[in-house]
Each structure stands twice: as structure tokens, then as C-alpha cells.
Write a protein that holds these residues in place. Structure first.
Motif, PDB file in Angstrom:
ATOM      1  N   GLU A 184       0.824  -1.204   0.000  1.00 16.89           N
ATOM      2  CA  GLU A 184       0.000   0.000   0.000  1.00 16.89           C
ATOM      3  C   GLU A 184       0.863   1.261   0.000  1.00 16.89           C
ATOM      4  O   GLU A 184       0.529   2.242  -0.666  1.00 16.89           O
ATOM      5  N   LYS A 185       1.985   1.206   0.736  1.00 19.58           N
ATOM      6  CA  LYS A 185       2.863   2.379   0.776  1.00 19.58           C
ATOM      7  C   LYS A 185       3.486   2.646  -0.591  1.00 19.58           C
ATOM      8  O   LYS A 185       3.560   3.792  -1.043  1.00 19.58           O
ATOM      9  N   ARG A 186       3.924   1.552  -1.265  1.00 19.64           N
ATOM     10  CA  ARG A 186       4.487   1.740  -2.611  1.00 19.64           C
ATOM     11  C   ARG A 186       3.434   2.258  -3.578  1.00 19.64           C
ATOM     12  O   ARG A 186       3.725   3.115  -4.429  1.00 19.64           O
ATOM     13  N   THR A 187       2.218   1.754  -3.429  1.00 15.73           N
ATOM     14  CA  THR A 187       1.142   2.237  -4.302  1.00 15.73           C
ATOM     15  C   THR A 187       0.884   3.714  -4.067  1.00 15.73           C
ATOM     16  O   THR A 187       0.694   4.490  -5.016  1.00 15.73           O
ATOM     17  N   GLU A 188       0.880   4.108  -2.779  1.00 14.56           N
ATOM     18  CA  GLU A 188       0.683   5.525  -2.473  1.00 14.56           C
ATOM     19  C   GLU A 188       1.816   6.373  -3.027  1.00 14.56           C
ATOM     20  O   GLU A 188       1.586   7.479  -3.537  1.00 14.56           O
ATOM     21  N   GLN A 189       3.053   5.854  -2.928  1.00 14.22           N
ATOM     22  CA  GLN A 189       4.183   6.607  -3.463  1.00 14.22           C
ATOM     23  C   GLN A 189       4.079   6.766  -4.979  1.00 14.22           C
ATOM     24  O   GLN A 189       4.343   7.850  -5.521  1.00 14.22           O
ATOM     25  N   ARG A 190       3.691   5.677  -5.666  1.00  9.79           N
ATOM     26  CA  ARG A 190       3.551   5.773  -7.120  1.00  9.79           C
ATOM     27  C   ARG A 190       2.418   6.719  -7.500  1.00  9.79           C
ATOM     28  O   ARG A 190       2.549   7.517  -8.443  1.00  9.79           O
ATOM     29  N   THR A 191       1.336   6.646  -6.725  1.00  9.18           N
ATOM     30  CA  THR A 191       0.213   7.547  -7.004  1.00  9.18           C
ATOM     31  C   THR A 191       0.608   8.994  -6.795  1.00  9.18           C
ATOM     32  O   THR A 191       0.283   9.873  -7.610  1.00  9.18           O
ATOM     33  N   GLU A 192       1.337   9.254  -5.701  1.00  8.35           N
ATOM     34  CA  GLU A 192       1.782  10.617  -5.426  1.00  8.35           C
ATOM     35  C   GLU A 192       2.764  11.094  -6.488  1.00  8.35           C
ATOM     36  O   GLU A 192       2.736  12.261  -6.900  1.00  8.35           O
ATOM     37  N   SER A 193       3.634  10.173  -6.936  1.00  7.75           N
ATOM     38  CA  SER A 193       4.591  10.543  -7.984  1.00  7.75           C
ATOM     39  C   SER A 193       3.867  10.922  -9.276  1.00  7.75           C
ATOM     40  O   SER A 193       4.240  11.894  -9.965  1.00  7.75           O
ATOM     41  N   LYS A 194       2.807  10.164  -9.590  1.00 10.71           N
ATOM     42  CA  LYS A 194       2.045  10.487 -10.795  1.00 10.71           C
ATOM     43  C   LYS A 194       1.343  11.831 -10.657  1.00 10.71           C
ATOM     44  O   LYS A 194       1.294  12.621 -11.602  1.00 10.71           O
ATOM     45  N   ARG A 195       0.817  12.097  -9.452  1.00  5.52           N
ATOM     46  CA  ARG A 195       0.160  13.382  -9.234  1.00  5.52           C
ATOM     47  C   ARG A 195       1.143  14.533  -9.378  1.00  5.52           C
ATOM     48  O   ARG A 195       0.815  15.586  -9.965  1.00  5.52           O
ATOM     49  N   GLN A 196       2.338  14.345  -8.834  1.00  6.28           N
ATOM     50  CA  GLN A 196       3.358  15.387  -8.951  1.00  6.28           C
ATOM     51  C   GLN A 196       3.747  15.601 -10.408  1.00  6.28           C
ATOM     52  O   GLN A 196       3.939  16.735 -10.865  1.00  6.28           O
ATOM     53  N   THR A 197       3.860  14.501 -11.147  1.00 13.57           N
ATOM     54  CA  THR A 197       4.210  14.632 -12.564  1.00 13.57           C
ATOM     55  C   THR A 197       3.117  15.359 -13.328  1.00 13.57           C
ATOM     56  O   THR A 197       3.397  16.200 -14.194  1.00 13.57           O
ATOM     57  N   GLN A 198       1.853  15.059 -12.982  1.00 12.23           N
ATOM     58  CA  GLN A 198       0.747  15.727 -13.657  1.00 12.23           C
ATOM     59  C   GLN A 198       0.689  17.203 -13.316  1.00 12.23           C
ATOM     60  O   GLN A 198       0.353  18.031 -14.167  1.00 12.23           O
ATOM     61  N   ARG A 199       1.039  17.548 -12.075  1.00 14.99           N
ATOM     62  CA  ARG A 199       0.984  18.957 -11.675  1.00 14.99           C
ATOM     63  C   ARG A 199       2.123  19.769 -12.274  1.00 14.99           C
ATOM     64  O   ARG A 199       1.914  20.880 -12.766  1.00 14.99           O
ATOM     65  N   SER A 200       3.362  19.245 -12.171  1.00 15.11           N
ATOM     66  CA  SER A 200       4.523  20.035 -12.600  1.00 15.11           C
ATOM     67  C   SER A 200       5.206  19.493 -13.837  1.00 15.11           C
ATOM     68  O   SER A 200       6.029  20.182 -14.435  1.00 15.11           O
ATOM     69  N   GLY A 201       4.900  18.238 -14.199  1.00 16.12           N
ATOM     70  CA  GLY A 201       5.592  17.625 -15.332  1.00 16.12           C
ATOM     71  C   GLY A 201       6.937  17.056 -14.957  1.00 16.12           C
ATOM     72  O   GLY A 201       7.645  16.529 -15.814  1.00 16.12           O
ATOM     73  N   PHE A 202       7.340  17.127 -13.667  1.00 11.19           N
ATOM     74  CA  PHE A 202       8.633  16.616 -13.215  1.00 11.19           C
ATOM     75  C   PHE A 202       8.399  15.478 -12.205  1.00 11.19           C
ATOM     76  O   PHE A 202       7.408  15.460 -11.484  1.00 11.19           O
ATOM     77  N   SER A 203       9.350  14.555 -12.155  1.00 11.40           N
ATOM     78  CA  SER A 203       9.302  13.452 -11.197  1.00 11.40           C
ATOM     79  C   SER A 203      10.713  12.981 -10.901  1.00 11.40           C
ATOM     80  O   SER A 203      11.657  13.333 -11.623  1.00 11.40           O
ATOM     81  N   ALA A 204      10.862  12.170  -9.867  1.00 13.89           N
ATOM     82  CA  ALA A 204      12.160  11.582  -9.543  1.00 13.89           C
ATOM     83  C   ALA A 204      12.459  10.459 -10.533  1.00 13.89           C
ATOM     84  O   ALA A 204      11.542   9.787 -11.026  1.00 13.89           O
ATOM     85  N   PRO A 205      13.751  10.211 -10.847  1.00 13.23           N
ATOM     86  CA  PRO A 205      14.073   9.148 -11.816  1.00 13.23           C
ATOM     87  C   PRO A 205      13.771   7.749 -11.283  1.00 13.23           C
ATOM     88  O   PRO A 205      13.390   6.863 -12.041  1.00 13.23           O
ATOM     89  N   VAL A 206      13.945   7.536  -9.961  1.00 10.72           N
ATOM     90  CA  VAL A 206      13.607   6.268  -9.313  1.00 10.72           C
ATOM     91  C   VAL A 206      13.019   6.588  -7.934  1.00 10.72           C
ATOM     92  O   VAL A 206      13.348   7.619  -7.341  1.00 10.72           O
ATOM     93  N   PRO A 207      12.129   5.718  -7.415  1.00 14.66           N
ATOM     94  CA  PRO A 207      11.503   5.997  -6.114  1.00 14.66           C
ATOM     95  C   PRO A 207      12.355   5.511  -4.937  1.00 14.66           C
ATOM     96  O   PRO A 207      11.972   4.596  -4.206  1.00 14.66           O
ATOM     97  N   SER A 208      13.545   6.086  -4.766  1.00  8.55           N
ATOM     98  CA  SER A 208      14.427   5.668  -3.679  1.00  8.55           C
ATOM     99  C   SER A 208      15.280   6.832  -3.231  1.00  8.55           C
ATOM    100  O   SER A 208      15.264   7.907  -3.848  1.00  8.55           O
ATOM    101  N   GLY A 209      16.069   6.609  -2.170  1.00  8.64           N
ATOM    102  CA  GLY A 209      16.901   7.664  -1.624  1.00  8.64           C
ATOM    103  C   GLY A 209      18.270   7.737  -2.268  1.00  8.64           C
ATOM    104  O   GLY A 209      18.641   6.926  -3.118  1.00  8.64           O
ATOM    105  N   VAL A 210      19.056   8.731  -1.809  1.00  6.02           N
ATOM    106  CA  VAL A 210      20.387   9.006  -2.359  1.00  6.02           C
ATOM    107  C   VAL A 210      21.433   8.279  -1.529  1.00  6.02           C
ATOM    108  O   VAL A 210      21.396   8.319  -0.292  1.00  6.02           O
TER     109      VAL A 210
END
Length: 338
Positions: free
Chosen positions: A189-215
Motif C-alpha cells: 500500500e505504501k508503494r502504491t501511495e508513493q507511485r500515485t503521489e509521484s504520478k500526481r506530482q508529474t501531472q501537476r509540474s511535469g517533473f518526477s524523480a528518476p527512481v523511487p528511492s533515496g540518495v
């Protein structure tokens, strides 16, 4: 003159048929009736004598007795408990113990010197522990030294039949499986929420992180591993085969082998900046292709000069090496939370 040889009784002046004789006793007069006789000769003829009353008994005064208070013997002092009985008496001081990792009821009983062993600890805390005495968790609060009813202690110390032990093991396994399933579901569920949030961010600004992980390695880290003396980008943690996405819409400038960078993709974005994705295990785009923000362009890997699977990511002012800028600052300025 009276006749010779004859005696005459003088006649009393008055005949008493009944009379009273008074007998004095201590100043008191008691009148007693007498049976009258017609003549004095009644006494001579053997009449029964009259019994005079004897002295009346003196009145008996009640004896006054003063009851003396009886002396009460002091109670015998209670026998002091012997040293042996005091030593064998169980501890009654109640205290709270917080379970830590690696604990068991037997270990807690031994470390905390609980008389009665793990059965005592279990009997005191059965409502907290539950039906399985072997199932305790870090942070669980246990009461030590409390007074457990004898029946509970006997029940806890009684040998557990094989069937009950088997049932306990099965229940423990079921609870463990349930917790594992819950953790997996929560992570999913957490990964799904992260992917959903990433898609929302991409839709709002057109930008997203290259991978869903830390540095793992920051920008401008110094060291001899890089020819320039410092790290020209950031390394994202990514196991081999992790999907890599374009951070924004643009056109692919290059897609192929990049020497020390291994397989790489370079994209020119609409704002004139360039993004680089290096050490890829596989490519998903070709040179000259238009991409959108969040579109998959390849898979992470460990090709080129790499110590292990990860994604090397750069933001540049030009397409080539040496024109790098802070990549995280760029993404954050475009609404990507990192």
C-alpha cells in the motif's frame, strides 16, 4: 385453821382460759399463746410442756465483698520467623519490567530473580501475554513479584498435553503469518501511495524523480574515484532492473554506451537543461525520440565504472561532461519532493 394433813390450793382470783407469756429477746417482746388450764393440777397430771421459743437468730447482714481486679497475664509474644522460613518466603515486591529484544519468560525470571520461575511470570501476566507463554514482544509491560493465585500457578506449572502444544504452535504460526501478510500489505500500500503521489506530482509540474528511492552518494562528494576529483551527480539506490524514468518531458540526445558511465541516456528538456542516466542495464529509448515526464527510459544496473547496482543521475547546462549543476536542487525547484 386448816384441817390437819390436808393441803388446800389457794384459788386464784381469776381463771385464765387462755393467756400469753411474753419472752424478751433482745428487747423485743414475743407474745406466745398458752393453753389455759382450769387448775394447776394439769401440770401435775403430765400435760405436755409448752416449748418456749428460743432466742431469735440475729439478722444476718449481707457481707460486702470488694471484687479485686484480676491481673491479666500478658500475651505471649509471637514467635519470630526463623531464618530458614524467611529465606524461603517468595518475594512480594511488585515491579514492572519492559520486554526487550531476545527476552523469554524463562530468561526474565532468571535475570530478575523471580521465585517460581517462568511459570510465576506467566501466571502474573497471562492477560498480557495471552495463551502462548512463548509469544512476547519488545515493549510489552510485565508485572514481576505479584501474588498469583495458587490455582493459576498450578495451572501454569502443569505439563501441557501434546495436543495443546501442537495447537499453540499452530496458533503461533498463524499469528506470525498474519503479521507477515499485514506487513507485506502495508508495504504494498505504501508503494502504491508513493507511485500515485509521484504520478500526481508529474501531472501537476511535469517533473518526477528518476527512481523511487533515496540518495546513496551526494552531489560534489570528494574522492579519488572520480577523474574530476568530485562527484558530478548523485547516486540513487536502485537494485539491478529497477525502472528508470525521465524526470521531465524532452528529446533524447543520446542513448548508448558512454565509456565509464556504461549504458547511458541523455535528454534535453524544454527549459534547456540536460539530464543524464548512467550505468543502465538496459535501454528503452533511442536517440532523437521525444519522451514525456515520468516515461520509462530503461533499467538500472552496474555497467561501466561502477562498484554495484545504482543509478548515476546528473543535471547539466550542456549535453557533455563538465557542465553539471546540483541535480537535487533542480528537481526540488520543479516541485519534486526529495
Amino acid at each position: 385453821m386448816p384441817a390437819k394433813g390436808k393441803h388446800r390450793r389457794p384459788k386464784s382470783s381469776s381463771s385464765l382460759t387462755r393467756g400469753f407469756v411474753a419472752a424478751g429477746t433482745g428487747g423485743a417482746a414475743l407474745a406466745l399463746p398458752l393453753i389455759g388450764a382450769t387448775g394447776a393440777h394439769a401440770a401435775e397430771k403430765g400435760a405436755a410442756p409448752v416449748a418456749l421459743p428460743q432466742e431469735a437468730p440475729k439478722a444476718q447482714l449481707p457481707q460486702q465483698r470488694t471484687a479485686l481486679p484480676q491481673q491479666v497475664a500478658p500475651a505471649a509474644p509471637a514467635a519470630a520467623p526463623s531464618a530458614a522460613s524467611a529465606a524461603s518466603a517468595p518475594k512480594t515486591d511488585t515491579r514492572t519490567y519492559s520486554v526487550v529484544s531476545g527476552d523469554s519468560l524463562s530468561k526474565i525470571a532468571a535475570d530478575q530473580d523471580v521465585r517460581g520461575g517462568w511459570q510465576k511470570v506467566y501466571g502474573d501476566n497471562k492477560k498480557v501475554v495471552g495463551e502462548d507463554p512463548s509469544l512476547i514482544f519488545p515493549g510489552m509491560k510485565l508485572t514481576l513479584g505479584g501474588k498469583t493465585p495458587a490455582a493459576a500457578e498450578q495451572k501454569a506449572s502443569a505439563p501441557v498435553p501434546q495436543q495443546q502444544r501442537t495447537e499453540r504452535v499452530e496458533r503461533t504460526e498463524q499469528r506470525t503469518e498474519k503479521r507477515t501478510e499485514n506487513r507485506v500489505e502495508q508495504r504494498s500500500e505504501k508503494r502504491t501511495e508513493q507511485r500515485t503521489e509521484s504520478k500526481r506530482q508529474t501531472q501537476r509540474s511535469g517533473f518526477s524523480a528518476p527512481v523511487p528511492s533515496g540518495v546513496s552518494t551526494p552531489y560534489r562528494a570528494s574522492g579519488g574515484s572520480w577523474s574530476s576529483g568530485y562527484h558530478t551527480g548523485v547516486d540513487f539506490r536502485a537494485s539491478s532492473g529497477t525502472p528508470v524514468k525521465a524526470v521531465a518531458a524532452g528529446t533524447v540526445v543520446s542513448a548508448g554506451w558512454g565509456g565509464a558511465y556504461g549504458n547511458e541516456v541523455v535528454i534535453r528538456h524544454n527549459d534547456g537543461r540536460y539530464s543524464q542516466y548512467a550505468h543502465l542495464s538496459a535501454l528503452g529509448v533511442r536517440s532523437g525520440q521525444s519522451v514525456s515526464g515520468g516515461q520509462q527510459i530503461g533499467y538500472s544496473g552496474s555497467t561501466g565504472n561502477s562498484t554495484g547496482p545504482h543509478l548515476h543521475f546528473e543535471i547539466r547546462t550542456g549535453p557533455g561532461y563538465g557542465s553539471d549543476i546540483d541535480p537535487l536542487g533542480y528537481l526540488r525547484s520543479n516541485g519534486v519532493p526529495l
